[in-house]
Design an enzyme around this catalytic site. Structure first.
Site, PDB file in Angstrom:
ATOM      1  N   GLU A  87      44.327  35.684  46.791  1.00 16.28           N
ATOM      2  CA  GLU A  87      43.438  35.132  45.759  1.00 16.28           C
ATOM      3  C   GLU A  87      42.103  34.761  46.380  1.00 16.28           C
ATOM      4  O   GLU A  87      41.035  35.040  45.818  1.00 16.28           O
ATOM      5  CB  GLU A  87      44.057  33.864  45.142  1.00 16.28           C
ATOM      6  CG  GLU A  87      45.017  34.092  44.007  1.00 16.28           C
ATOM      7  CD  GLU A  87      45.483  32.786  43.379  1.00 16.28           C
ATOM      8  OE1 GLU A  87      46.323  32.859  42.478  1.00 16.28           O
ATOM      9  OE2 GLU A  87      45.024  31.697  43.800  1.00 16.28           O
ATOM     10  N   LEU A  88      42.153  34.127  47.529  1.00 15.43           N
ATOM     11  CA  LEU A  88      40.934  33.683  48.196  1.00 15.43           C
ATOM     12  C   LEU A  88      40.047  34.870  48.556  1.00 15.43           C
ATOM     13  O   LEU A  88      38.816  34.795  48.440  1.00 15.43           O
ATOM     14  CB  LEU A  88      41.299  32.875  49.452  1.00 15.43           C
ATOM     15  CG  LEU A  88      40.162  32.039  50.057  1.00 15.43           C
ATOM     16  CD1 LEU A  88      39.753  30.941  49.089  1.00 15.43           C
ATOM     17  CD2 LEU A  88      40.604  31.418  51.386  1.00 15.43           C
TER      18      LEU A  88
END
EC number: 3.2.2.6
Length: 643
Positions: A87-88
């Site tokens: 996600e990051l």
């Protein structure tokens, strides 16, 4: 990196995408954070506890790319999840591609440990990187360092978590330009209204939803709608606020035309579409064309102060006319109008608390949240006179602004009546009844029955041909009364308006249907000036020290149905000097309600025939016997009487 202007030009689905480790924060920090965002009408992506795997789910990827701001909550186990780290990566990619804003939050974690992947955080990260490629590890490290270098929020620097959450939410609100305009900065209680509206609007949903705002005149419905419109407009591709001025201007060209008329509806739609698309003029040749023009646009539409079915049908007759995520807010005094249009999500605007009402008044009178020294008691009294109605509080406050204390004291007795602006606004609700029977029931309640049980009112008006059951429902729907615990309640200003309507029936009190003012009642009873037009009399005997009643006072009032001479202070033995001659020997046989507290004689008139009497109340009276024989077995008797 793309500029922030390119970011603001995108059509976002969400305001905030939260990235987090569920096991650390989902039921603690995150739940409170999302609730705070909801209360401010900030739309956040909610993953609904999707079961996460190693790869990034397409739904989450879509959520990240379609959010204005990514909020990354770094916690102890954030780096234990490949999912979180991926996600990051996507967040950093969006930050570089189109300037997505990123806000890091360090939750019980040292920011340097995230930045350098050291400490317990670093150990957990190294464990996650086992069996991963060198390239994956490097990209994750760079992403952690990149985001951790952004100025964010560190919980250890705050006294409590609640304060930090509120500050972060306000920060986000400012970044997405959702703050209400300065027009609403002094609006007391607006945050509470917005919080209550948030669950009804359900802005994160892609459905098209219609929501109603319902309440009596003067309670602030339009102000709430305006504040919402100001705050939400930037989240929609098109936004339109329709009020009575807009409708009137649109109809000028068709002066006198019926709204059911096809051409009239077509003209309304043209005016609406011009506003919708911000064009000077838009041509359409049939009503169905509007749907084709707006169905792909996410729209915010507010239709204010409306109870005309044909206008609503013309402008927002079907939710499917509008694009996904659209919201239509209908503001009205008539709850039935909302129900008739299938609007089930209804926000009832209630009177503010005493504390909020006082603050509203002070904002208007002093431009402050509380009164200056020496004005607390006076301010509280004025707020009480206004019945906590926001319109009344604002009008009275502005009228008293800048006046000295002596002026306030001199003005207090005059505040019993209705200010012109307040009365005019409240009168709209009454005039909108469009039914003489409903109007009559309203006047009965204002003058006689406010605070009475619903069941009692229905029995007392049973033979009146006023269609009481339907009438009471209509008055409730139009916010002219409310029913609470089987009791009818009418706001003090509406009650005063009802009494004023009765006063205008004649310059001669004895020619009106109800007598409600002390002086008028005293004059009519003493001078025997009542006529057959009088239906009811209500008098609080605690307002006077003596009362003169002519022996034939009630003979002219042979249609009198309700006689209510009462005291609220039964625990006090106040002496009233009664001037009621022994020759007093008449009460109308049509009486249905007879309340005569502290009645000074031992008997009722001997020729009184109570066959129509429904309710008898003679508390603290000197009455020893009612009448000979049996009359009206259905009569309710209150008081310690012999029959």
């Amino acid at each position: 990196m793309a500029s922030s202007s390119s970011s603001s030009s995108r059509n976002w689905s969400y305001d905030v995408f939260p990235s987090f480790s569920g096991e650390d924060v989902r039921n603690t920090f995150l739940s409170h954070f999302l609730k705070e965002l909801d209360s401010k009408l900030i739309i956040s992506f909610k993953d609904n506890e999707i079961e996460r795997s190693q790869s990034l789910d397409p739904e989450l990827k879509h959520g990240i790319r379609n959010s204005r701001i990514a909020v990354v909550v770094f916690s102890k186990n954030y780096a234990s999840s490949s999912w979180c780290l991926n996600e990051l990566l996507e967040i950093v990619k969006c930050k570089k591609e189109f300037g997505q804003l990123v806000i890091p939050i360090f939750y019980h974690l040292d920011p340097s440990h995230v930045r350098k992947q050291t400490g317990d955080f670093g150990k957990i990260f190294e464990k996650t990187c086992r069996n991963k490629t060198v390239d994956e590890k490097i990209r994750w490290k760079e992403a952690l360092t990149d985001v951790a270098n952004i100025l964010g929020y560190h919980i250890v620097t705050w006294d409590n978590e609640a304060s930090m959450i509120k500050e972060i939410a306000n920060d986000i609100l400012g970044k997405i330009n959702l703050s209400p305009s300065n027009d609403f900065e002094d609006l007391v209680g607006i945050e509470d209204h917005i919080t209550r509206m948030s669950s009804l609007l359900h802005l994160e949903s892609e459905e098209v939803r219609m929501v109603g705002i319902w309440g009596p005149s003067g309670i602030g419905k339009t102000t709430i709608a305006r504040a919402l419109f100001s705050q939400l407009s930037c989240q929609f591709q098109s936004s339109v606020f329709i009020d009575r001025v807009f409708i009137s201007k649109s109809m000028e060209v068709y002066s006198g035309a019926n709204l059911v008329d096809y051409n009239m509806k077509l003209h309304l739609q043209r005016a609406f579409l011009a506003e919708f698309f911000d064009k000077k003029d838009i041509k359409i040749d049939h009503i169905g064309a509007m749907e084709n023009m707006v169905k792909h646009r996410k729209a915010l539409i507010v239709i204010d102060d409306l109870d005309d079915q044909d206008v609503l049908d013309a402008l927002a007759g079907r939710t499917q006319w509008f694009g996904s995520g659209s919201r239509i807010i209908v503001v009205t005094r008539n709850k039935h109008f909302l129900r008739a249009n299938g609007i089930d999500h209804i926000y009832k605007v209630c009177l503010p608390s005493n504390a909020l009402a006082l603050e509203m008044f002070c904002r208007s009178a002093f431009r402050k949240s509380s009164p200056p020294d020496g004005f607390m008691e006076l301010s509280s009294e004025v707020a009480l006179r206004a019945g906590n109605l926001p319109l009344g509080l604002n009008v009275l406050g502005s009228n008293l602004r800048g006046r000295d204390k002596g002026y306030w004291i001199d003005m207090l007795p005059r505040l019993q009546g209705l200010d012109g602006k307040i009365g005019k606004t409240l009168r709209v609700s009454y005039d909108g009844l469009n039914n003489r029977k409903d109007e009559a029931i309203f006047r009965h309640i204002a003058c006689i029955f406010n605070g009475e049980k619903v069941s009692d009112i229905k029995l007392l008006l049973a033979n009146s041909n006023l269609d009481v059951n339907i009438g009471l429902k209509n008055l409730v729907d139009r916010s002219l009364i409310c029913e609470r615990f089987n009791t009818v309640e009418m706001h003090s200003l509406l009650q005063e308006m009802g009494k004023e309507i009765v006063r205008t029936q004649s310059d001669e009190p004895g020619e009106r249907e109800f007598l409600v003012d002390l002086k008028d009642i005293c004059d009519v009873l003493e001078d025997n000036a009542g006529t057959k037009k009088v239906l009811g009399i209500t008098l609080d005997i605690d307002e006077t020290d003596e009362l003169h009643i002519h022996e034939s006072s009630f003979k002219g009032m042979h249609n009198l149905l309700f006689l209510k001479i009462y005291t609220k202070k039964l625990d006090q033995k106040k002496e009233v000097r009664w001037h009621l001659p022994e020759r007093f020997n008449y009460l109308p046989s049509k009486l249905r309600l007879l309340r005569f507290d502290r009645y000074p004689l031992k008997r009722l008139p001997s020729n009184f025939h109570p066959e129509n009497l429904v309710k008898l109340q003679m508390q603290q009276s000197k009455l020893e016997k009612l009448w000979e024989g049996v009359h009206g077995s259905g009569i309710w008797i209150y008081g310690d009487l012999k029959t």
